[in-house]
Structures are given as structure tokens and as C-alpha cells.
Design a protein around this motif. Sequence first.
Motif, short mmCIF file in Angstrom:
data_model
loop_
_atom_site.label_atom_id
_atom_site.label_comp_id
_atom_site.label_asym_id
_atom_site.label_seq_id
_atom_site.Cartn_x
_atom_site.Cartn_y
_atom_site.Cartn_z
N ILE A 50 -13.34 -23.03 -2.00
CA ILE A 50 -12.47 -22.09 -2.68
C ILE A 50 -12.03 -22.66 -4.01
O ILE A 50 -11.57 -23.78 -4.11
N LEU A 67 -10.69 -7.72 7.39
CA LEU A 67 -11.14 -8.87 6.60
C LEU A 67 -12.28 -9.58 7.32
O LEU A 67 -12.07 -10.19 8.37
N GLU A 94 -5.88 -30.92 -5.97
CA GLU A 94 -7.07 -31.21 -5.17
C GLU A 94 -7.84 -29.92 -4.96
O GLU A 94 -7.36 -29.00 -4.33
N PRO A 144 -4.07 -19.38 13.55
CA PRO A 144 -4.53 -18.69 12.34
C PRO A 144 -5.98 -18.24 12.44
O PRO A 144 -6.32 -17.12 12.03
N SER A 153 -3.77 -28.53 6.76
CA SER A 153 -2.37 -28.26 7.14
C SER A 153 -1.85 -29.23 8.18
O SER A 153 -0.65 -29.38 8.36
N LYS A 169 -2.89 -19.83 -3.72
CA LYS A 169 -4.35 -19.75 -3.72
C LYS A 169 -4.81 -18.30 -3.85
O LYS A 169 -4.18 -17.38 -3.33
N MET A 211 -8.73 -25.43 5.16
CA MET A 211 -7.30 -25.13 5.10
C MET A 211 -6.59 -25.54 6.37
O MET A 211 -5.52 -26.14 6.35
N MET A 270 -5.49 -13.58 4.81
CA MET A 270 -5.66 -15.02 4.97
C MET A 270 -4.33 -15.73 4.78
O MET A 270 -3.99 -16.62 5.54
N SER A 320 0.23 -24.90 2.87
CA SER A 320 -1.10 -24.42 3.25
C SER A 320 -1.61 -23.33 2.32
O SER A 320 -2.80 -23.07 2.27
N ILE A 321 -0.72 -22.69 1.57
CA ILE A 321 -1.22 -21.64 0.68
C ILE A 321 -0.97 -21.94 -0.80
O ILE A 321 -1.51 -21.27 -1.67
N LEU A 359 -6.41 -15.98 -2.48
CA LEU A 359 -7.00 -15.54 -1.20
C LEU A 359 -6.42 -14.19 -0.81
O LEU A 359 -5.32 -13.84 -1.23
N PRO A 360 -7.16 -13.45 0.02
CA PRO A 360 -6.64 -12.14 0.44
C PRO A 360 -5.35 -12.29 1.26
O PRO A 360 -5.13 -13.32 1.91
N PHE A 385 -1.95 -17.99 7.74
CA PHE A 385 -1.53 -19.39 7.69
C PHE A 385 -0.04 -19.56 7.41
O PHE A 385 0.43 -20.68 7.24
N LEU A 419 -7.52 -14.46 12.31
CA LEU A 419 -8.61 -14.00 11.45
C LEU A 419 -9.70 -13.29 12.27
O LEU A 419 -10.35 -12.37 11.78
N ALA A 421 -14.19 -22.66 4.16
CA ALA A 421 -12.99 -22.96 3.37
C ALA A 421 -11.74 -22.84 4.25
O ALA A 421 -10.79 -23.62 4.15
#
Lengths: 200, 200, 200, 200
Positions: B198, A170, B193, A157, A187, B143, A183, B149, B187-188, B145-146, B153, A161, A179
Motif C-alpha cells: 500500500i 468490499l 515506514e 478485522p 498492529s 492511509k 496491517m 478497511m 493501525s490506520i 484505504l476504503p 481495524f 473483511l 497489505a
Amino acid sequence: MRARDLKKEEAICAASIDLINRKGLSETSMSQIAKQANVSPATIYIYFKNKEDLLKQLYLRIQREASTSIFTGYESFLPLDESFKILLRKAYQYFLRKPEHFIFLEQYSNSPLISKIGDDQIQNYFEPLFNLFARGRQNKMIKDLPDEMLLSFTFYPIMQLVKYHQSGKLRLQYSELEATLVMAWNSIKRDREVGKFINN
Amino acid sequence: MRARDLKKEEAICAASIDLINRKGLSETSMSQIAKQANVSPATIYIYFKNKEDLLKQLYLRIQREASTSIFTGYESFLPLDESFKILLRKAYQYFLRKPEHFIFLEQYSNSPLISKIGDDQIQNYFEPLFNLFARGRQNKMIKDLPDEMLLSFTFYPIMQLVKYHQSGKLRLQYSELEATLVMAWNSIKRDREVGKFINN
Amino acid sequence: MRARDLKKEEAICAASIDLINRKGLSETSMSQIAKQANVSPATIYIYFKNKEDLLKQLYLRIQREASTSIFTGYESFLPLDESFKILLRKAYQYFLRKPEHFIFLEQYSNSPLISKIGDDQIQNYFEPLFNLFARGRQNKMIKDLPDEMLLSFTFYPIMQLVKYHQSGKLRLQYSELEATLVMAWNSIKRDREVGKFINN
Amino acid sequence: MRARDLKKEEAICAASIDLINRKGLSETSMSQIAKQANVSPATIYIYFKNKEDLLKQLYLRIQREASTSIFTGYESFLPLDESFKILLRKAYQYFLRKPEHFIFLEQYSNSPLISKIGDDQIQNYFEPLFNLFARGRQNKMIKDLPDEMLLSFTFYPIMQLVKYHQSGKLRLQYSELEATLVMAWNSIKRDREVGKFINN
DNA sequence: CATGAATGAGAATTCATTCAT
DNA sequence: AATGAATGAATTCTCATTCAT
């Protein structure tokens, strides 16, 4: 082959990487490389056995350099998650600094050429990460999953990115990167909630 | 007037994909393709403008086929996580069934050729997944997020596992795949928590 | 071959001449001609046996047309020098009006293709001029020289001036053309000054 | 480092000229040339950029050679008409000796290829003749006409006779050639009889 | 070590022509 | 008659590699 003038060898490698990244493996010829490196085509054959060998050496040396740069100098006495995040952060930042290397690796390793390289030769480059995984599994801090699975949800991942960054789609801020590392860690880290199928 | 022979076009595509998978983009020539497809080299140029066009059309049609196969027929009234897992499962299974397609896509999209394809043309293939993400973000189930991202994941780790499967390094059992899908979802998905960086 | 639709045949001829003049004999293909003439390549073969035949027919028909246009309607009862000048003037003006024809003839007749055309076939086109020469020789008004020599100093200089005109290097006014015709006539007309070697 | 082999370049040129004369510009391929010159097709591309360049270089070098051979060594202190006849005689004899060169020039300069050559590059080859014309005009020995006109009635008729000679239609004896040179001179020399339109 | 010349093999593409409709 | 599909052969040119210096 294998001779002296490091300047020349370096020029050949740089030219190769640049051309392959811009034109592609299929569109890059030895004479183009020679021209861009300001040497004679024949000279390339002093440093490399043939084209296949040139590409292979390039791949290996880029892998080695990346691996060295990423995996040196991190303190193993740190908490596992810290070590882990340090490694991923360094990987991310390394490839951001060396886009040509990243692109070359992606292209090469997604082509059939990759099959000409022994698994062991590559595997070693990930060793520190694998060691980390092993330690984590023993400590029951990381899920009891095969290395490939752990890589798939952490290292790759991040690499994805990097790709997004380079394509401009991005670009993570520093805080966003941090962040993201959390993540990745989440995971694979072991926790109280037990999955249905995997006994972690 | 003779009508265009769909059989011939199909043969050309199949031969191209096969050769490119085995020899690589750089080592596959038009005459090899013609020979394996049992047509004259000139015939290829009736169906495709030139080599670049042939490869581009192959890429687009494989993408389209995969996208169609993966994104059709899933019930949108299901809970988000179910929908999500269905899509990823279908993607995984689809590419397992069509290794040649998977390999071709990887090879093409990691080469400079990919830059000749308009972003929009590709983006569309992911649309249903993006819609899912959008819904999830609105519902506060995913989440904030874009898309990139989230893909990094979820979709890409799964693709990485397809790669491992095909190279023989890690072949997931059915139950393992299910666990993996849970990992991806976890993960997403948004949870109590709260991360440090983020705000989910 | 040889069929009906004159429009089509004309389109093929026009396209051929245009392309050959612009690109050259070597760079003009049957399919280019077909495309520009808006017919199928196969159609050309209904009207012409093959490429060589097409070119040959073009040459012959252009020659014929030119010859017809130049040699018709001049009054044979006029004085010899008047007739002669009329012919040359018409030739000059004809090719000025039909530059494509002129250029095609030049290109074709200066290539080895010309050898595929029987001498007699061409010779006929010049016949009225040859008749004039014969009459002039008999009347002792023209030097007693072979036709080729007479052509070389009359017809071909005029053709050369057409070339200059078309290339833009020298465009004769009407009065200049007339003076030129006088020059041509003077160069072959018999006179009192006797040459040393030729008994005229 | 191997030095460039002039023998090879010469062989390529000779083969090209021969083939083009026999088969024509359109029917002469690079591989035919290579075969006849006893070199590899690739070798031609060391000496010439591509086919177009090869033909252009051939044209220029033949022009240069002809020009050199024709225009060197004539005594400028001779009377104008003598100088003039010497030049034409040399031109006639030169091309009689080098029929391949003559045919090549005719073929090339009547094809669209000629437009790729700058006017100035060609013009220079005629310079001595132009100088002669200029002198003659000043001395009032030659009609006050543009160079193109003078060439059309002197140089080009002679070239036309070379063509007739080579095709076997008219082979001039020495004495006939001399008479022809007188004709050429007479057609441009100024004299007492005043034309109606040209003030000579 | 380094080079530009040299090359046979092979690349992509187009050719003139024929086929099937 | 007219067509677009189809093709084997040929086109120009480049390739990876070796040679001779």
C-alpha cells in the motif's frame, strides 16, 4: 441416536445450514429441514437428540472443520510473522470458500445459544494462534497484551473483511489482502516507539 | 379517542429487547413480550405492524440512539487523532453502559433479518466517522484505504472488546482502553515506514 | 344505538354488503367493514347492537326494499295472470339491477343465521304474492296447492334464472323472459287435464 | 410408519358438516371441528391443506356422493318421462335422507367459496340429467330450451321443496310428491299449445 | 434404521367489543 | 355522536417431538 448412513446425516446438516442462513434460526423448523434433506422428521432424531443438539453439533463441527483446515500444514519453523500471516491468510481464504459456514458461525455465536457451549470446547479451536501469540510475547516480538486484545486487532478485522466480501461491499484483490495482513501484523508487533500506557 | 400511550410503546420495546437478549430472536414470542410489557398481545399490533416490523423498528431505533449518543457533542476543531479517539472511546463506553442494546444489535445484524433493511438506512449512522476518515485521507494523515478497511481495524476491534467485556473475558481498565485507542489509531495513521503493497 | 347521520349508516351497510358478497360471511370482520366505510369500528356499534344485529338488520332492510320495489304500483284490477306476470317480471328485473342485494339475501338465507329471524317477519314480504295465490285458488284459476308449492314453481325458478344471469351462464333476452313467465304461469294455472293425484 | 386412518378422516368430515350445519360456515372453527372429531387440531392438517381446502373437499365429496346415489341404477330404456321422474324422485328422497348434506351444499354454494371451484368440476355431477334433456330435445319431447332453464323449472323447484320439508313448512306425502313430479315434467314437456315466444 | 401419522402446546395474528376522550 | 386505543379471547396454523409400523 448416532447411527450409520453418513449420506443422510450430511444431508440433514447441509439442509440445516442452508435454511438457517437463508431464513434465520427462528424461521427454520425441523420439518423444513427434513423436507429439504429428503428425510422424515423422525429421522433427524435418530442422528440428533433434539433441535438444540442439532444446532450445537452443527456449530461444533463447522468450527472443527474450519480450525482443522486453517491450522494444519503450516510450518512452525518459519519466522513468526510469516507463520502469523499464513494463518490469517488461510482463515480469510477458507471462509471465502465456505460462506455458508461463515454465516452460520456468525449467527450462532451472536445468539444466546452460544452460552450453551463450554468455553473450553471453543477455545481449543484457536489454540495454534494462541501458541503463536505466546511464542511472540516470549520472544518480545509481539506486544505483551492478552490474547483477546491481539485477536481483536488481527483475527476479527480479517473476519470483518470476510463479511464485507460476502456482502459485496468490499472485495479485496490478492495484493490488497497481503497489505491487510501486514496491517494486522503491524498492529500487534512490538516496536521501538513505546506507547504511553502499555509497557510493550 | 384515546391518545397513544408512549409508556406502552416503551414497555413493549424494553420487554422485547430484554427477552431477545436472554432467550434469543428465535425463542421470543409476541405473547411473552406482551406479558412482560403488561399489555395485551393485540396491543403490540397497534404500535407495530407485525413481529418483523417490531424487530426492525427496534433495530433502527437502537442504532439511531447509539449513533446520536456517540456522535453528538464532539468538537470538530480538535486534531484528527483526538477526534477519532473521542469517538471510539464514546462508542466503547456507550455500549458498555447499554449492554442490552449492544447484544440486540449484534444478534440482529448477524441474522438474515438484516437484509430487510436498506443499506442507506444503516450507513447514515456511521456518517460522522466516514467524514473523519475522508478528512484524514485528504490531509494525508490516514492511509488511503476504503472506509470498510479502516472500520475493520478501528471500530470493529473496539466492538470486539466490548463483547469480551460483556462476556467477562477481558475487562479493560481506563488506561488500557486508552492504549487500545492508540493501537487503533496507529493501525490506520499514515507514517514514514512505507508498506510493501500500500502506497501510504 | 340508532342515531342520526344517515350517510354513515348507509356507508356501513354498503361496505358490509360488498365485503360479505366478495369475501363471505366468515371472512368479513367488523374492522374491515369499518375501514371500508371510513368510520371507526366503535361507530358501527352506535348504529347496530352487535355484528349479529348488523347482519340481521341488513337482511331485513334488503328484503323490505326489494319487497317494496317489487310489490308496489301493480294494478290489482288486471287479470290474474297479468298481475302475476308483472310481479315476477319486476322481481326478476329488480334483482338484476341489484345483484349485491340478491347475493346477500341468498347467502344469508342459506345460512343458519336465517333461523334467528322470525318467520312472520319474512312472510310479510311475500304477502301480495300470497294474496294473488289465494285469489287465484278461489277463482279456480290456479291449482289448489299450498303457497310453498306454488312459489317453488314460479318465484324460485325465476330467482334461479337471476342466479344464472349473474354468473353469466344464461342471460335471457326480453322475449325469453316473457316466455319464461308464461312457463311459470302455466305450471300453476288450473286446466282441463286433471292430474292423477291432485284434485285441481 | 403409521397408515392413514380413514376413521379419522371420516370423523373430521362428519364433525365439520355437523358443526357447519348448526353454527354456520362463519362460526365453525378448526378447533371446534377437532374437538368434536376427537383429534388434535394438527391432525386435520394432515388430511387437508387448510380450512379452505377442507371445505372444498367436503363440498366435492358430498356432491359426488349425491350424484352417484341419484344417478346410478336408473334404467335408460324407460320412457323419457319415466326416467326423468325417477331421477327427480331419487334426488328428492336422497336429500330428505341426508339433510346435513343438503344444508351444507346450499350453504357452500351460496357463499363466495363456490367461486373457487371450477365449473367443470360441478357440471359433471349433473351430466346424466343433461343427457336426458338432450335426448328429450332431439325427440321433440322436451321444449327446446337451454339446460339452465330446464333445471330452473324441474330440479330447483324440487330442491326448494326439500328445503320446505326440512324447515317443516311443507312435508309432501308420497302422492303429493308424485303429483309434483308431474308438474315438473309438464313444465318442460313439449305440447300442442304453442307459446307466443318459444317455438316448442 | 427409517418412516409418515399423530399430537398438545404454542406460534402469530385478528376478532368483536368496550373504553376514554 | 364519533373516535382510535385497548383488550381478552379466539382464530388458523405450525412446532418439536413421539408413536406405531
